[in-house]
Design a protein around this motif. Structure first.
Motif, PDB file in Angstrom:
ATOM      1  N   ALA A   1       0.556  -0.789   0.162  1.00  0.00           N
ATOM      2  CA  ALA A   1      -0.096  -0.199  -0.263  1.00  0.00           C
ATOM      3  C   ALA A   1       0.876   1.298   0.158  1.00  0.00           C
ATOM      4  O   ALA A   1       2.260   1.035   0.268  1.00  0.00           O
ATOM      5  CB  ALA A   1      -0.483  -0.366   1.000  1.00  0.00           C
ATOM      6  N   SER A   2       0.989   2.609  -0.635  1.00  0.00           N
ATOM      7  CA  SER A   2       0.940   3.037  -0.704  1.00  0.00           C
ATOM      8  C   SER A   2       0.267   4.883  -0.104  1.00  0.00           C
ATOM      9  O   SER A   2      -0.010   4.748  -0.012  1.00  0.00           O
ATOM     10  CB  SER A   2       1.589   3.828  -2.329  1.00  0.00           C
ATOM     11  N   PHE A   3       1.333   5.516   0.665  1.00  0.00           N
ATOM     12  CA  PHE A   3       1.114   6.612   1.523  1.00  0.00           C
ATOM     13  C   PHE A   3       1.320   7.965   1.136  1.00  0.00           C
ATOM     14  O   PHE A   3       2.791   7.937   1.266  1.00  0.00           O
ATOM     15  CB  PHE A   3       0.749   6.163   2.532  1.00  0.00           C
TER      16      PHE A   3
ATOM     17  N   LEU B   1       5.986   6.593   0.421  1.00  0.00           N
ATOM     18  CA  LEU B   1       6.026   6.123   1.506  1.00  0.00           C
ATOM     19  C   LEU B   1       5.521   4.784   1.692  1.00  0.00           C
ATOM     20  O   LEU B   1       4.273   4.561   1.068  1.00  0.00           O
ATOM     21  CB  LEU B   1       6.350   5.741   3.283  1.00  0.00           C
ATOM     22  N   GLN B   2       6.111   3.502   1.629  1.00  0.00           N
ATOM     23  CA  GLN B   2       4.894   2.174   1.328  1.00  0.00           C
ATOM     24  C   GLN B   2       5.265   0.710   1.337  1.00  0.00           C
ATOM     25  O   GLN B   2       6.545   0.579   2.240  1.00  0.00           O
ATOM     26  CB  GLN B   2       5.721   1.844  -0.714  1.00  0.00           C
ATOM     27  N   VAL B   3       4.013   0.255   2.102  1.00  0.00           N
ATOM     28  CA  VAL B   3       4.348  -0.768   2.640  1.00  0.00           C
ATOM     29  C   VAL B   3       4.215  -1.432   2.290  1.00  0.00           C
ATOM     30  O   VAL B   3       3.224  -2.337   1.455  1.00  0.00           O
ATOM     31  CB  VAL B   3       2.780  -0.295   4.347  1.00  0.00           C
ATOM     32  N   VAL B   4       5.154  -2.163   2.122  1.00  0.00           N
ATOM     33  CA  VAL B   4       5.053  -3.628   1.816  1.00  0.00           C
ATOM     34  C   VAL B   4       5.120  -5.011   2.788  1.00  0.00           C
ATOM     35  O   VAL B   4       5.744  -5.365   3.692  1.00  0.00           O
ATOM     36  CB  VAL B   4       6.142  -3.975   0.993  1.00  0.00           C
ATOM     37  N   THR B   5       4.274  -6.258   2.248  1.00  0.00           N
ATOM     38  CA  THR B   5       4.515  -7.283   3.117  1.00  0.00           C
ATOM     39  C   THR B   5       4.414  -8.201   2.611  1.00  0.00           C
ATOM     40  O   THR B   5       4.520  -8.206   0.846  1.00  0.00           O
ATOM     41  CB  THR B   5       2.142  -6.963   3.860  1.00  0.00           C
TER      42      THR B   5
ATOM     43  N   LEU C   1      10.503  14.963   8.997  1.00  0.00           N
ATOM     44  CA  LEU C   1       9.893  13.433   9.605  1.00  0.00           C
ATOM     45  C   LEU C   1      11.582  13.011   9.671  1.00  0.00           C
ATOM     46  O   LEU C   1      12.776  12.361   8.750  1.00  0.00           O
ATOM     47  CB  LEU C   1       9.074  12.198   8.497  1.00  0.00           C
ATOM     48  N   ALA C   2      11.141  12.198  10.878  1.00  0.00           N
ATOM     49  CA  ALA C   2      12.598  10.810  11.472  1.00  0.00           C
ATOM     50  C   ALA C   2      11.807   9.330  10.751  1.00  0.00           C
ATOM     51  O   ALA C   2      10.860   9.420   9.650  1.00  0.00           O
ATOM     52  CB  ALA C   2      12.149  10.372  12.912  1.00  0.00           C
ATOM     53  N   THR C   3      12.598   7.865  10.555  1.00  0.00           N
ATOM     54  CA  THR C   3      12.228   7.327  10.305  1.00  0.00           C
ATOM     55  C   THR C   3      11.225   6.190  10.745  1.00  0.00           C
ATOM     56  O   THR C   3      11.087   6.407  12.117  1.00  0.00           O
ATOM     57  CB  THR C   3      13.668   5.964  10.468  1.00  0.00           C
ATOM     58  N   PRO C   4      10.174   6.022   9.493  1.00  0.00           N
ATOM     59  CA  PRO C   4       9.130   5.465  10.020  1.00  0.00           C
ATOM     60  C   PRO C   4       9.149   4.388  10.965  1.00  0.00           C
ATOM     61  O   PRO C   4      10.279   3.715  10.818  1.00  0.00           O
ATOM     62  CB  PRO C   4       7.954   5.346   9.087  1.00  0.00           C
TER      63      PRO C   4
ATOM     64  N   GLU D   1       9.345   0.929   2.199  1.00  0.00           N
ATOM     65  CA  GLU D   1      10.087   1.221   1.201  1.00  0.00           C
ATOM     66  C   GLU D   1       9.749   2.777   0.758  1.00  0.00           C
ATOM     67  O   GLU D   1       9.276   3.129   1.224  1.00  0.00           O
ATOM     68  CB  GLU D   1       9.743   0.056   0.297  1.00  0.00           C
ATOM     69  N   GLY D   2      10.700   3.544  -0.260  1.00  0.00           N
ATOM     70  CA  GLY D   2      10.251   4.430  -1.214  1.00  0.00           C
ATOM     71  C   GLY D   2      10.830   5.595   0.069  1.00  0.00           C
ATOM     72  O   GLY D   2      11.289   5.203   1.075  1.00  0.00           O
ATOM     73  N   PRO D   3      11.095   6.837  -0.845  1.00  0.00           N
ATOM     74  CA  PRO D   3      11.650   7.836  -0.346  1.00  0.00           C
ATOM     75  C   PRO D   3      12.158   8.839   0.721  1.00  0.00           C
ATOM     76  O   PRO D   3      12.559   8.890   2.013  1.00  0.00           O
ATOM     77  CB  PRO D   3      11.196   9.215  -1.567  1.00  0.00           C
TER      78      PRO D   3
END
Length: 704
Positions: free
Chosen positions: A557-559, A608-612, A572-575, A590-592
Motif C-alpha cells: 500500500a502506498s501513502f 512511503l510504501q508498506v510492503v507485506t 520526518l524521522a524514520t517510520p 520502502e520509498g523516499p
C-alpha cells in the motif's frame, strides 16, 4: 637521722599543699558570692550622673523611673546617659564585664523595649569607666540609651538590666527603668532649599516644602533633563547649626497598567489617578505624625535610577548664614542625577531630614515628575498582511493620483485596533507588516520580544529593511522566529521600539508548542479509503480499530505525506511498523520516506510504501508510526490497517520446512565456528560430538 629529715620535709610539703587548697577554696567561694550578687543585682546602683544612684539604688528603681511615674525625655534629647555600678558586691572586673557587656548573652545585659516601635525605639551601648580602669567594684560604667524617632508622638520605653543568668525571672535578677520618650514634628525654621543662587527658597522655605507631592504635576522634567542641583541654606539669626541626615529617595511609576503604551500614557491627566493615590496615602501618614517617606518602595521601578551626591549627598553639617543673601558653595549643595533606563513617567520624592529626625524637627519631602523617553503615539500601522501598495498603485501615487491604502488590522495610527491570533505549534515564523509616515520614524528596529509560560520556546526578531514606496511612506516587515524546546503554550509580548527611548505599544499573543501538528495530510492508494489523515487527525477507518483493509491480492500500500497548506517544511524521522500477528505476515517500509525525510509540498508530497509478505493464514493489524524529526515535541503520525492472508497447506508446510532448514543451517554454522576456534585436541573432541549428533538424526530429517 636521714629518716627523720625525710619525715620533716614531707610534713612541710603536705602543709603547703593544704594551704594552697584552702586559698583556692576561699577564692572560689568569693567568686561564687560575687556571681550570686551579680545574678541578683541586689547592689546595683544607676544614676543620671557619675557616682549617683537617683535611678536605681540597691537593685530597686527609684521615683521618677517607675512605671507609674516614668522619666520624661523631651523631643530635643536624643540620648540619655546613665552610670551603673555594683558597690559592695565584691565583683571582680571579669564578673562586671559579664554583666555589662552586650556579648554576655543573646540579648545583652541591658535592653530597651518600646510600647510602639512605629513611633520610637531605642538602642543601648555599654561603655568603659571614665578612667578606663576596672580597678574597683565602685567604678561606674556609662550606659547610653540612644533614641530613634520615626514619627511624632510619645511612647513608653522599658530599660531592663539583667543579671548574668537571663533565664531567671525573679525581681532580684532584673531591674526595670521606665522612660516616656517624646518625638515632635516641629518645622525647622530658617531651613531653605533652592535651585540656584538667585532662587534660594523656591523648593523649601522655612522648613516647609514648596515642591509638595500634591503639586508635583506642575513640575515635569522632560527627557532632556538628567541633572538637578539643590542648594541648602540656614537663615540669619539661627542660634545653632543643623545636622542633615542622608537623603532618601522613593520612585513611583505613574504610567504602569495603562493600555498597551498608547498615546494616552503620555498625557498628564492620566497620571493624576496614580498621583492622587500617593497623595492620599501621604495625607494619612501626616495625620499620624509621619512627615517622611514610606520606609519601602511603593512600586517596582524600571523607568529611571536616581543618585544623590555633592556636599550633602551623605548628610552633613549646615552652618547658619551670617549675612543675607548667603553665598552658596558645593559643601551645602545636593546633586541629583537622573538616569533614564526605559521610557515612562515616574514620581520622584526626596526626603530631606534634620538629624536626628523628629528630635525635634520633622523631615521635609520635595517631589517632581520625571519623563523618560517618548511614547510614539501615532504615524505608524501594524498588520498581519502586506501594507505596501502594488506597483501600479505606487506608480499612480507617484503621478499624484489619490490611492486608497490598505487598512491595518492590529495597530492603526499608533493605537491598538485588533488582536493577533494564536500562533500554532507548526508555525516557526510570523511575519508582521508595518507602515510609517511620521517624520524620522522609519523602521521599528529596536523592537523586543519575550515569551513566558509552561512551554520552553526561544524567540528572536529578524529585521527586514523597509522600502520607501512613496515620498512620505515607508513600508517593511518584522519577522518573528520561534524555536520550541518543549510542548505546551507560552504568552509572548512584542514591544515596538525605534530606539532606546522611543517606544510604541505592545502586541501580545499566544504561541503553542508541540502536541498534534495540524499542517499534515496523508493520502493512500486504496480507493475505498483514500484519506488517512487530514490536518493531523486520523480518519476513523485508519484508527486503532481500522476498517481499511489491504485486499488479499495486494502485497503493498502506498501513502503520500503532504502539507495541508503553505507553511514550514515538515521534517520526518524514520517510520516504524508494528504487526499484531507475526505468524501471519511480515512487512517493511520502502520509498523516499523509508529513512525519514522532508515534506515541503502541499500537492506533490513525499511517499512511503508498506510492503507485506504473507507467511501464514489469518488477519493481522499493521500499525504505522511516522515520528517527526523534533523528537519528543510533536506526537507521531499514526494510522493502522488490516491485511488478510489465505495460504494453502502445502505452501504453509514449505514455509515451515524452510524455517527448519534455516535453523539447522544456523546450528551447524555455529558448531563449525566453535570447532575452528578450539583447535588441537579440542578439535577431535568437537568432531566426535558432531558425529554423535549426526548419527542420531532420522533419515527423514536429513536436509537435501
Amino acid at each position: 637521722l636521714l629518716l627523720l629529715v625525710g619525715l620533716v620535709l614531707a610534713s612541710r610539703s603536705v602543709g603547703v599543699a593544704a594551704l594552697s587548697l584552702d586559698r583556692a577554696a576561699v577564692a572560689a567561694d568569693a567568686d561564687a558570692d560575687a556571681a550570686a550578687a551579680l545574678e541578683s543585682l541586689a547592689t546595683l546602683q544607676v544614676g543620671s550622673f557619675e557616682g549617683e544612684a537617683d535611678a536605681v539604688r540597691g537593685g530597686l528603681a527609684q521615683a521618677g523611673w517607675l512605671l507609674d511615674a516614668p522619666a520624661e525625655v523631651p523631643a530635643t534629647e536624643s540620648l540619655t546617659r546613665l552610670w551603673a555600678s555594683l558597690p559592695g558586691s565584691g565583683a571582680t572586673s571579669k564578673h562586671r564585664l559579664e554583666l555589662f557587656s552586650i556579648a554576655s548573652s543573646p540579648v545583652g545585659a541591658l535592653d530597651v523595649l518600646s510600647s510602639d516601635p512605629t513611633v520610637a525605639a531605642a538602642s543601648t551601648r555599654i561603655g568603659a569607666p571614665s578612667n578606663d580602669i576596672f580597678d574597683s567594684p565602685r567604678t561606674p560604667f556609662p550606659v547610653d540609651i540612644t533614641y530613634t524617632c520615626r514619627r511624632a508622638g510619645s511612647v513608653r520605653l522599658a530599660a531592663r538590666f539583667h543579671g548574668r543568668l537571663r533565664r531567671m525571672s525573679t525581681s532580684a535578677s532584673k531591674v526595670e527603668l521606665w522612660i516616656n520618650k517624646h518625638c515632635s514634628a516641629r518645622v525647622r525654621e530658617g531651613l531653605s532649599v533652592g535651585t540656584s543662587a538667585e532662587a534660594l527658597a523656591d523648593v523649601v522655605r522655612d522648613g516647609v516644602s514648596l515642591w509638595s507631592t500634591d503639586t508635583a504635576i506642575r513640575r515635569v522634567l522632560p527627557a532632556s533633563v538628567s541633572h538637578l542641583q539643590l542648594f541648602f541654606t540656614l537663615g540669619v539669626g539661627q542660634s545653632a547649626s543643623q545636622h542633615m541626615d542622608t537623603p532618601r529617595v522613593v520612585i513611583t511609576r505613574l504610567d504602569r497598567n495603562l493600555k498597551g503604551g498608547s498615546h494616552d500614557a503620555s498625557q498628564p491627566r492620566f497620571w493624576k489617578r496614580r498621583l492622587h493615590a500617593v497623595v492620599e496615602m501621604e495625607t494619612q501618614l501626616r495625620r499620624s505624625g509621619d512627615w517622611g517617606l514610606a520606609h519601602s518602595a511603593r512600586d517596582s521601578n524600571d523607568v529611571l535610577t536616581v543618585r544623590v551626591g555633592g556636599g550633602l549627598g551623605r548628610g552633613g553639617l549646615l552652618e547658619a548664614a551670617s549675612t543675607w543673601p548667603p553665598s552658596v558653595s558645593a559643601a551645602s549643595a545636593l546633586n541629583v542625577s537622573l538616569e533614564c533606563i526605559n521610557p515612562g513617567v515616574a514620581l520622584v520624592e526626596i526626603e530631606l531630614a534634620p538629624y536626628p529626625a523628629y528630635q525635634p524637627y520633622r523631615p521635609v519631602v520635595v517631589s517632581f515628575i520625571k519623563h523618560c523617553g517618548t511614547v510614539v503615539s501615532g504615524g505608524f500601522d501594524i498588520a498581519t498582511r502586506s501594507l505596501a501598495p502594488s506597483a501600479a498603485a505606487a506608480a499612480a501615487a507617484a503621478a499624484g493620483a489619490l490611492v486608497q491604502t490598505a487598512d491595518a488590522d492590529l495597530i492603526r495610527d499608533g493605537g491598538l485596533v485588533g488582536h493577533l491570533p494564536g500562533v500554532g505549534a507548526e508555525t516557526s515564523a510570523l511575519t508582521l507588516h508595518w507602515r510609517s509616515w511620521h517624520d524620522g520614524l522609519g523602521a521599528p528596529s529596536a523592537s523586543t520580544i519575550h515569551c513566558a509560560g509552561p512551554a520552553n520556546v526561544s524567540v528572536s526578531l529578524l529585521e527586514t529593511a523597509g522600502s520607501e514606496a512613496e515620498a512620505s511612506m515607508v513600508y517593511g516587515q518584522q519577522v518573528v522566529h520561534f524555536e520550541c524546546h518543549s510542548p505546551g503554550a507560552a504568552r509572548c509580548t512584542l514591544r515596538l521600539a525605534w530606539d532606546a527611548l522611543r517606544r510604541g505599544p505592545e502586541i501580545q499573543f499566544r504561541k503553542r508548542c508541540g502536541g498534534v501538528r495540524h499542517d499534515v495530510d496523508i493520502a493512500s492508494n486504496l480507493k475505498a479509503h483514500p484519506v488517512v489523515l487530514l490536518q493531523g487527525q486520523v480518519d476513523p477507518s485508519w484508527s486503532a480499530t481500522p476498517s481499511a483493509e489491504l485486499a488479499a491480492g495486494l502485497d503493498s500500500a502506498s501513502f503520500t505525506v503532504l502539507r495541508h497548506s503553505a507553511g514550514d517544511r515538515i521534517r520526518l524521522a524514520t517510520p516504524s511498523i508494528t504487526i499484531s500477528d507475526q505468524h501471519v505476515l511480515r512487512a517493511h517500509i520502502e520509498g523516499p520516506l523509508a529513512s525519514g525525510g522532508v515534506v515541503d509540498s502541499a500537492t506533490g508530497g513525499a511517499e512511503l510504501q508498506v510492503v507485506t509478505e504473507c507467511i501464514g493464514s489469518g488477519t493481522s493489524h499493521i500499525q504505522v508510526a511516522v515520528p517527526f524529526a523534533e523528537a519528543g515535541l510533536f506526537k507521531p503520525l499514526s494510522f493502522a490497517f488490516t491485511k488478510t492472508c489465505a495460504m494453502s497447506r502445502l505452501k504453509e508446510e514449505q514455509h515451515h520446512v524452510a524455517f527448519l532448514a534455516l535453523g539447522f543451517l544456523m546450528l551447524g554454522g555455529a558448531l563449525v565456528t566453535a570447532t575452528r576456534l578450539c583447535g588441537g585436541g579440542e578439535g577431535g573432541r568437537k568432531r566426535t560430538i558432531s558425529a554423535s549428533i549426526a548419527s542420531r538424526l532420522r533419515p527423514d530429517e536429513e536436509l537435501s
